[in-house]
Design an enzyme around this catalytic site. Structure first.
Site, PDB file in Angstrom:
ATOM      1  N   THR A  48       0.822  -1.208   0.000  1.00  0.00           N
ATOM      2  CA  THR A  48       0.000   0.000   0.000  1.00  0.00           C
ATOM      3  C   THR A  48       0.856   1.258   0.000  1.00  0.00           C
ATOM      4  O   THR A  48       0.450   2.287  -0.535  1.00  0.00           O
ATOM      5  CB  THR A  48      -0.936  -0.022   1.228  1.00  0.00           C
ATOM      6  N   THR A  93       1.632  -4.217   4.305  1.00  0.00           N
ATOM      7  CA  THR A  93       1.432  -4.484   5.731  1.00  0.00           C
ATOM      8  C   THR A  93       0.943  -5.910   6.001  1.00  0.00           C
ATOM      9  O   THR A  93       1.126  -6.428   7.097  1.00  0.00           O
ATOM     10  CB  THR A  93       0.410  -3.493   6.342  1.00  0.00           C
ATOM     11  N   ASP A  94       0.300  -6.539   4.992  1.00  0.00           N
ATOM     12  CA  ASP A  94      -0.396  -7.799   5.259  1.00  0.00           C
ATOM     13  C   ASP A  94       0.513  -8.921   5.753  1.00  0.00           C
ATOM     14  O   ASP A  94       0.137  -9.681   6.644  1.00  0.00           O
ATOM     15  CB  ASP A  94      -1.158  -8.255   4.002  1.00  0.00           C
TER      16      ASP A  94
HETATM   17  N1  ASP Z   1      -2.650  -5.517   0.763  1.00  0.00           N
HETATM   18  C1  ASP Z   1      -1.601  -4.558   1.071  1.00  0.00           C
HETATM   19  C2  ASP Z   1      -0.283  -5.290   1.105  1.00  0.00           C
HETATM   20  O1  ASP Z   1      -0.017  -5.972   2.056  1.00  0.00           O
HETATM   21  C3  ASP Z   1      -1.893  -3.922   2.365  1.00  0.00           C
HETATM   22  C4  ASP Z   1      -0.910  -2.898   2.817  1.00  0.00           C
HETATM   23  O2  ASP Z   1       0.196  -2.755   2.347  1.00  0.00           O
HETATM   24  O3  ASP Z   1      -1.272  -2.182   3.770  1.00  0.00           O
HETATM   25  O4  ASP Z   1       0.485  -5.212   0.189  1.00  0.00           O
END
Ligand code: ASP
Length: 358
Positions: free
Chosen positions: A42, A122-123
């Protein structure tokens, strides 16, 4: 999900990297040299408009653009950008983990590189961070960061998180602390940090134990240090082979079908996300005991989100041939189990010692 118009949003961003962040800037030669490895997420996401923080495409903004919107970096470090991947981290795959860890090890072996920052989704950040914590062979700082709002968003959190991550990586106090995560002004250990919110900007915490310290306005302060061995002090090396390890969950009414299918598929290890203190529904517990008796490594973790799983607590580990994950969540327990099996560890008591150590 595709983000129509995303390219327009990104085109509006400043696309020139401040000259002092490039390697050719002579006036900044005394600043630490920090490699910034981008993998997507993200933090590199874009939506069609600035108020959209959920319907965006992750991993579409390149590392040079991420750096370009943070001119303050030039006062902190000489950054060396590299695009390693452009993925949504939900799709993180084992070969990319190998590539990333090997690249970081190669960079840190270079006397000209003082530290590494990894931008990540973040995932699965907590899994990648723990993997690197156990396999990077250097005491130079490695700092992961991410964002909860895409780069195109009003009040995007990525630019400040990136500046803070580079600030932490450039700071002498970060040496020897293992892999760190800089997020929302806090500095976490890769071993402890987990994502705890699906949407909040303050999405990362180290349950029960707390952050290592904080970073704010260029100031880095550690309040505690990491006790368990990591990086140079582990027996783990990153290699091309990944033992097949999967995770199953225990819940009301669960059957043994998933465990039996995994054993039939030839898994080397299973982590169970148990209820409470790693307790397991009787049907699944019997299936796992059967698996353990056939040589499959079985590790009991908890789906609760904080607290320890005590050996011989909710299950008779000695009798069943199980291992307790301690304070590692199921996802981090899987990382450690894969590395342990790849290193040749075998048998519940040998594996338990590894889980008690790391
Ligand atoms: N779906 C995204 C990822 O993990 C979520 C994020 O980065 O916050 O790449």
């Amino acid at each position: 999900m595709a983000a129509p118009g995303a390219s327009l949003t990104i085109a509006a961003m400043n696309t020139s990297i401040p000259s002092s962040t490039t390697s050719s800037d002579e006036g900044a030669t005394l600043l630490p040299r920090i490699a910034v490895l981008a993998t997507g997420g993200t933090i590199a996401g874009a939506a069609a408009d600035a108020t959209n923080t959920s319907g965006y495409q992750a991993g579409v903004v390149g590392v040079e653009q991420l750096l370009a919107v943070v001119p303050a970096l030039s006062a902190v470090a000489r950054v060396a950008p590299e695009q390693i991947a452009s993925i949504d981290s939900k799709d993180m795959a084992l070969p990319l983990w190998t590539t990333l860890a090997q690249r970081i090890n190669a960079l840190l072996a270079d006397d000209d590189i003082d530290g590494v920052v990894v931008t990540h989704g973040t995932d699965t950040l907590e899994e990648t961070a723990y993997l690197l914590h156990l396999t990077i062979k250097s005491d130079k700082p490695v700092v992961l960061t991410a964002a909860m709002r895409p780069a195109s968003a009003l009040s995007a959190d990525g630019p400040l998180n990136l500046l803070n991550a580079v600030t932490v990586a450039a700071h002498v106090a970060s040496r020897g602390q293992g892999v760190l995560v800089a997020f929302n002004n806090r500095i976490h250990s890769a071993r402890d940090v987990v994502k705890t919110s699906t949407y909040a900007v303050d999405a990362f915490h180290s349950p029960e134990i707390g952050a290592l310290g904080w970073v704010q306005d260029g100031r880095v302060e550690f309040q505690r240090s990491v006790v368990r061995p990591h990086t140079l002090a582990t027996e783990f090396v990153i290699g091309a082979k990944w033992p097949h390890v999967e995770i199953v969950v225990s819940y009301a009414g669960v059957s043994r079908i998933a465990v039996d299918a995994l054993v039939a598929a030839g898994v080397r290890g299973i982590v169970v996300a148990g209820t409470g203190n790693g307790s397991i529904h009787a049907s699944v517990q019997q299936a796992l005991a059967d698996a353990a008796s056939q040589g499959v490594a079985v590790v009991r973790a908890s789906r609760v989100g904080s607290g320890h799983v005590m050996r011989n607590g909710a299950a008779a580990d000695d009798a069943l041939g199980f291992v307790s994950a301690g304070s590692l969540n199921p996802y981090k327990a899987r990382v450690l189990l894969m590395l342990a099996l790849a290193a040749g560890a075998a048998g519940p008591m040998v594996l338990q010692k590894i889980f008690d150590t790391y």
